[in-house]
Design an enzyme around this catalytic site. Structure first.
Site, PDB file in Angstrom:
ATOM      1  N   SER A  85       0.792  -1.230   0.000  1.00  0.00           N
ATOM      2  CA  SER A  85       0.000   0.000   0.000  1.00  0.00           C
ATOM      3  C   SER A  85       0.826   1.284   0.000  1.00  0.00           C
ATOM      4  CB  SER A  85      -0.951   0.024   1.205  1.00  0.00           C
ATOM      5  OG  SER A  85      -2.026  -0.865   0.998  1.00  0.00           O
ATOM      6  N   LYS A  88       0.116   3.661  -2.796  1.00  0.00           N
ATOM      7  CA  LYS A  88      -0.964   4.648  -2.740  1.00  0.00           C
ATOM      8  C   LYS A  88      -0.428   6.074  -2.681  1.00  0.00           C
ATOM      9  CE  LYS A  88      -4.638   1.818  -0.621  1.00  0.00           C
ATOM     10  NZ  LYS A  88      -4.091   0.512  -0.299  1.00  0.00           N
ATOM     11  N   SER A 140      -6.098   3.318   4.233  1.00  0.00           N
ATOM     12  CA  SER A 140      -5.538   2.437   3.209  1.00  0.00           C
ATOM     13  C   SER A 140      -6.625   1.676   2.472  1.00  0.00           C
ATOM     14  CB  SER A 140      -4.535   1.452   3.827  1.00  0.00           C
ATOM     15  OG  SER A 140      -3.650   0.954   2.854  1.00  0.00           O
TER      16      SER A 140
END
Length: 377
Positions: A85, A88, A140
């Site tokens: 993640s 991101k 997230s």
């Protein structure tokens, strides 16, 4: 007893391609690594005359000064790994300038049903783009990542935009295949690239606000509920700004974060950590604050490439009738022009002939009248 000799090229291949993102790819001898030659290897690089950074179980890490871009220490900076993640950060940096944060979005069923971590979106038009960015960077949310990608014109367009942004930043180890960071073959990043992306993101006020928000109210069909930031150091580390952590079973732990003390900001990124990394990251930040301004850097976080203005091409101009084949659009204007000139010349000649005939007729008429008068006299 004897030892079999293995060609050096085979050894390099074995080290570089031991498995899909299982280890770092060594820098090509013909391509200098981004940020400096010392960042090419897999081992620890640190300034002379100072203690080494604290130990960490991360396979790779970078400690850098945000203000100057100086890399203070690193290990395997360009090793390419699954980013989880932490990718991101690239999603947010790419899409924040493209999307109106006050736009209302109705997530699709596809977005709502994304696997992995989620903020709990419903397929209802109750979310602002601003809410989705908070869900992306605080909780997230993989569902929020897909909803933002679809709002940007679809998954294919968003992936193209993200990879173009990575190239602009010179984050050349990064290949984005998903907007959420969910594992996908071919997806990769590096500790160096995560530091580059975070540094660029910190220059965007909205990005900085999303990553530093600890808790926020989030829309629901009937009422709001509270979401919180997954970055534990926002509560534990003095001066922590935030950024992003990630985890998948294949990628293992990854993190990139920044903190400010006494007007200076340090960035730390780690990749492929086997377990709990928060205390280790805090120790790396402490080392960075102690070293900045006092040591010779081992590399540099490079600046983004300049944005290229679109090149306007002038319309092609043929220099002669032979410049374009007969019957083409380029030839016709020239042929039409020649025909017009020929027609004009014909008209001029015709007018001259007619005018001459009239003049001759008038003279002949006058001559005849004069003869008649003389004969009558």
């Amino acid at each position: 007893m004897w030892t079999k000799l293995v060609p050096a090229t085979a050894l390099l291949t074995a080290v570089t391609f031991a498995g899909p993102l299982a280890g770092a790819a060594l820098a090509s001898p013909t391509t200098p690594p981004v940020g400096g030659d010392e960042l090419a290897g897999r081992g620890l690089v640190k300034p002379d005359g100072v203690k080494a950074p604290p130990k960490t179980k991360a396979t790779s890490f970078v400690i850098a000064d945000h203000g100057t871009g100086q890399v203070l220490a690193a290990r395997n900076a360009h090793g390419r790994y699954l980013p989880a993640s932490t990718l991101k950060t690239l999603t947010a940096l790419t899409l924040i300038p493209k999307l109106d944060k006050d736009l209302t979005v109705k997530p699709s069923r596809n977005a709502v049903n994304q696997e992995g971590s989620a903020v709990g979106l419903q397929p209802k038009p109750i979310y602002k783009v601003e809410d989705l960015f908070k869900a992306l960077m605080m909780s997230s949310g993989n569902d929020a990542a897909m909803a933002l990608a679809e709002t940007n014109g679809g998954l294919a367009k968003t992936m193209s935009d993200m990879n173009a942004e990575a190239k602009r930043l010179q984050a050349n180890d990064t290949v984005a295949k998903t907007p959420s960071g969910l594992d996908k073959p071919g997806q990769s990043s590096s500790a160096y690239d995560l530091a580059l992306i975070a540094r660029a993101g910190l220059g965007n006020p909205d990005f900085r606000r999303y990553i530093s928000t600890k808790t926020a109210k989030f829309p629901a069909p009937k009422k709001y509920y509270e979401i919180s930031n997954h970055n534990k150091l926002l509560w534990r580390y003095k001066g922590m700004i935030g950024v992003k952590n990630g985890w998948t079973s294949k990628a293992q732990g990854a993190f990139v974060g920044a903190a400010t003390r006494n007007g200076h900001t340090i960035i730390v990124s780690i990749m492929r950590h086997e377990g709990y990394f928060w205390e280790e990251v805090a120790d790396l930040l402490d080392w960075g604050f102690a070293a900045r301004g006092k040591v010779t850097p081992v590399g540099q976080l490079v600046d983004p490439l300049p944005v290229q203005a679109p090149v306007q091409q002038a319309a092609p101009v043929a220099s002669s009738p032979a410049a374009a084949p007969s019957g083409t659009s380029a030839a016709r204007p020239l042929l039409d022009h020649a025909a017009a000139e020929q027609t004009s010349s014909s008209r001029t000649i015709g007018a001259a002939v007619i005018g001459g005939g009239l003049l001759f007729g008038l003279l002949w008429l006058g001559y005849g009248i004069r003869r008649r008068r003389r004969s009558r006299l």
